[in-house]
Design a protein around this motif. Structure first.
Motif, short mmCIF file in Angstrom:
data_model
loop_
_atom_site.label_atom_id
_atom_site.label_comp_id
_atom_site.label_asym_id
_atom_site.label_seq_id
_atom_site.Cartn_x
_atom_site.Cartn_y
_atom_site.Cartn_z
N SER A 272 81.32 3.95 10.20
CA SER A 272 80.72 4.29 8.92
C SER A 272 81.36 3.43 7.85
O SER A 272 82.58 3.28 7.79
CB SER A 272 80.96 5.77 8.62
OG SER A 272 80.60 6.04 7.28
N PRO A 273 80.58 2.78 6.97
CA PRO A 273 81.16 1.90 5.95
C PRO A 273 82.22 2.58 5.09
O PRO A 273 83.18 1.96 4.66
CB PRO A 273 79.94 1.50 5.10
CG PRO A 273 78.77 1.64 6.02
CD PRO A 273 79.12 2.81 6.92
N SER A 274 82.09 3.88 4.87
CA SER A 274 83.05 4.58 4.02
C SER A 274 84.38 4.83 4.74
O SER A 274 85.35 5.26 4.11
CB SER A 274 82.46 5.91 3.57
OG SER A 274 82.20 6.74 4.70
N SER A 275 84.44 4.55 6.06
CA SER A 275 85.66 4.87 6.81
C SER A 275 86.64 3.72 6.90
O SER A 275 87.70 3.84 7.48
CB SER A 275 85.27 5.30 8.24
OG SER A 275 84.76 4.19 8.95
N LEU A 276 86.28 2.54 6.31
CA LEU A 276 87.12 1.36 6.44
C LEU A 276 87.89 1.13 5.15
O LEU A 276 87.33 1.05 4.08
CB LEU A 276 86.23 0.14 6.73
CG LEU A 276 86.93 -1.20 6.97
CD1 LEU A 276 87.81 -1.11 8.21
CD2 LEU A 276 85.92 -2.31 7.10
N SER A 277 89.22 1.05 5.27
CA SER A 277 90.06 0.78 4.11
C SER A 277 91.18 -0.15 4.53
O SER A 277 91.25 -0.59 5.68
CB SER A 277 90.63 2.08 3.54
OG SER A 277 91.49 2.70 4.48
N HIS B 38 94.30 0.36 5.10
CA HIS B 38 95.29 0.87 6.05
C HIS B 38 94.73 1.94 6.98
O HIS B 38 95.49 2.58 7.70
CB HIS B 38 96.50 1.45 5.30
CG HIS B 38 97.18 0.45 4.42
ND1 HIS B 38 97.95 -0.57 4.92
CD2 HIS B 38 97.17 0.29 3.07
CE1 HIS B 38 98.41 -1.32 3.92
NE2 HIS B 38 97.95 -0.81 2.79
N LYS B 39 93.42 2.12 6.99
CA LYS B 39 92.88 3.19 7.83
C LYS B 39 91.44 2.85 8.21
O LYS B 39 90.70 2.28 7.42
CB LYS B 39 92.90 4.52 7.07
CG LYS B 39 92.35 5.69 7.89
CD LYS B 39 92.40 6.97 7.06
CE LYS B 39 91.81 8.13 7.85
NZ LYS B 39 91.79 9.38 7.07
N VAL B 40 91.07 3.21 9.43
CA VAL B 40 89.69 3.09 9.85
C VAL B 40 89.37 4.28 10.75
O VAL B 40 90.15 4.65 11.62
CB VAL B 40 89.44 1.75 10.58
CG1 VAL B 40 90.30 1.61 11.82
CG2 VAL B 40 87.97 1.60 10.94
N ASP B 41 88.21 4.92 10.48
CA ASP B 41 87.75 6.03 11.31
C ASP B 41 86.63 5.53 12.20
O ASP B 41 85.72 4.83 11.75
CB ASP B 41 87.22 7.18 10.44
CG ASP B 41 88.32 7.79 9.58
OD1 ASP B 41 89.48 7.79 10.03
OD2 ASP B 41 88.01 8.25 8.46
N VAL B 42 86.70 5.88 13.48
CA VAL B 42 85.73 5.40 14.46
C VAL B 42 84.98 6.58 15.04
O VAL B 42 85.60 7.54 15.53
CB VAL B 42 86.43 4.62 15.60
CG1 VAL B 42 85.40 4.12 16.59
CG2 VAL B 42 87.24 3.48 15.02
N LEU B 43 83.66 6.54 14.97
CA LEU B 43 82.81 7.53 15.61
C LEU B 43 82.15 6.88 16.80
O LEU B 43 81.41 5.91 16.66
CB LEU B 43 81.76 8.06 14.63
CG LEU B 43 80.76 9.07 15.21
CD1 LEU B 43 81.47 10.35 15.60
CD2 LEU B 43 79.63 9.34 14.22
N ILE B 44 82.42 7.40 18.01
CA ILE B 44 81.83 6.84 19.22
C ILE B 44 80.43 7.41 19.38
O ILE B 44 80.25 8.61 19.46
CB ILE B 44 82.68 7.17 20.46
CG1 ILE B 44 84.13 6.73 20.25
CG2 ILE B 44 82.11 6.53 21.70
CD1 ILE B 44 85.05 7.13 21.36
N VAL B 45 79.44 6.52 19.43
CA VAL B 45 78.05 6.97 19.57
C VAL B 45 77.38 6.15 20.65
O VAL B 45 77.79 5.04 20.96
CB VAL B 45 77.27 6.81 18.25
CG1 VAL B 45 77.86 7.69 17.16
CG2 VAL B 45 77.25 5.36 17.81
#
Length: 358
Positions: free
Chosen positions: A23-28, A30-37
């Motif tokens: 998700s574009p909002s999850s990238l910064s 020092h942090k990245v959120d990954v949703l496996i789809v």
């Protein structure tokens, strides 16, 4: 994380590789959120279902910009908003080294010749290593280091991993730094410029500690100027072949008086009684090794930095490759080192004229 991390790759159970999205909002920074789809762990799973099960092995590859020193990554898994597991950032990380800036130049770089190379190295950013007494060089494919590769250079025939690329080591005297100096070493060029023209440089600090890595594109292999071959493309003919070339290097105290010609398979060269000197200096050259696919001329005067032409005779086969290739090498007397050369010099395609009575 790096902005290039718009796509990850995940390997589930160490086998298949699937694309996952971010998700574009999850990238910064020092942090990245990954949703496996889109990965079906069970037949009943639908598209978009989060499918990473407990105990399942997953491998992620991502781009990031590390800092010097030890870099530990904190990894967390979530189910919705609930934290399900974490490594608390205690897993063994990695220690990046400084980026090395390198300049590699050669005043001249003929094919299949040992050339003098200038090297200058420095750190791209400030590093904790102030003294770099050793550099390891990895040459591009097909380049090689002579046994005597320079005053500070050592070459033992080592290659870089499974690549087969030649390696050499530059070591300072008295453990002084090699950074910021004009260093010289010798390398032998290949017949032609390789597709990948990249040099790798490793910098080692005191106690043989790896301090930095770098890569740089460098000089190409330059074929001898104005080299050309001329002849009548008559199958099974006995024809005159003319050669031209330009030598740019002045001989000084040396003698550049050997000319080697390599012809395509099937060509039989002759120069004993059939040589036309045209502009070659001195008296009649000595003809050696004339025959199938080769010919050598030994001059009694040295070649200068000029343009030359000469001609010999040859038997031409009935068939040749689609584009026959020649090579001309100029060698120094005594050492027989190549001074200049041209490989892959195109010849002429054979053609049969259909002649009928009018």
């Amino acid at each position: 994380a790096d902005s290039r991390s718009k796509l990850f790759f995940v390997s589930l159970d160490g086998a298949s590789q699937e694309r996952v999205t971010i998700s574009p909002s999850s990238l910064s920074d020092h942090k990245v959120d990954v949703l496996i789809v889109g990965v079906e762990a069970k037949p009943s799973a639908s598209f978009g279902t989060v499918v990473l099960e407990p105990g399942q092995l997953a491998r992620f590859i991502m781009w990031l910009t590390p800092t010097l020193g030890v870099n530990n990554l904190r990894v967390e898994t979530h189910s919705g908003m609930q934290l399900t597991n974490t490594n608390d950032g205690n897993s063994v990380g990695f220690a990046p080294v400084a980026k090395v800036k390198a300049l590699i130049q050669a005043r001249r770089s003929p094919p299949r010749t040992i050339v003098d190379v200038l090297l200058e190295v420095s750190f791209d950013l400030v590093s904790s290593e102030d003294v770099v007494p050793e550099l390891v060089l990895v040459a591009p494919p097909e380049f090689s280091f002579p046994e005597d590769c320079g005053d500070l250079c050592t070459a033992r025939g080592d290659t870089f991993g499974q690549t087969g690329q030649a390696m050499a080591t530059l070591t300072s005297v008295g453990s002084t730094t090699l950074f910021g100096l004009e260093l010289h070493f010798f390398v032998k060029t290949p017949d032609r410029t390789p597709l990948v023209l990249l040099w790798l440089v490793q910098a080692f600090g005191l106690n043989n500690k790896l301090a930095g890595w770098g890569s740089v594109d460098s000089f190409k292999v330059n074929q001898m100027r104005d080299t050309a071959v001329y002849y009548g493309g008559i199958p099974n003919g006995y024809v005159q072949i003319a050669f031209t070339f330009s030598l740019l290097l002045e001989p000084g105290d040396e003698m550049f008086n050997i000319i080697d010609v390599t012809a395509p398979s099937g060509f039989v060269m002759s120069c004993k009684d059939d040589l036309e000197q045209v502009s070659l200096p001195g008296g009649k050259p000595v003809c050696e090794n004339a025959g199938s696919g080769q010919m050598r001329l030994i001059l009694n005067e040295t070649l200068q930095a000029k343009t030359y032409a000469f001609a010999a005779m040859a038997e031409i086969p009935s068939k040749v490759p689609a584009l026959p290739m020649f090579a001309i090498s100029i060698r120094e007397r005594g050492t027989e080192d190549i001074v200049d050369a041209a490989f892959d010099v195109p010849g002429w395609i054979l053609s049969t004229l259909q002649v009928t009575q009018p």
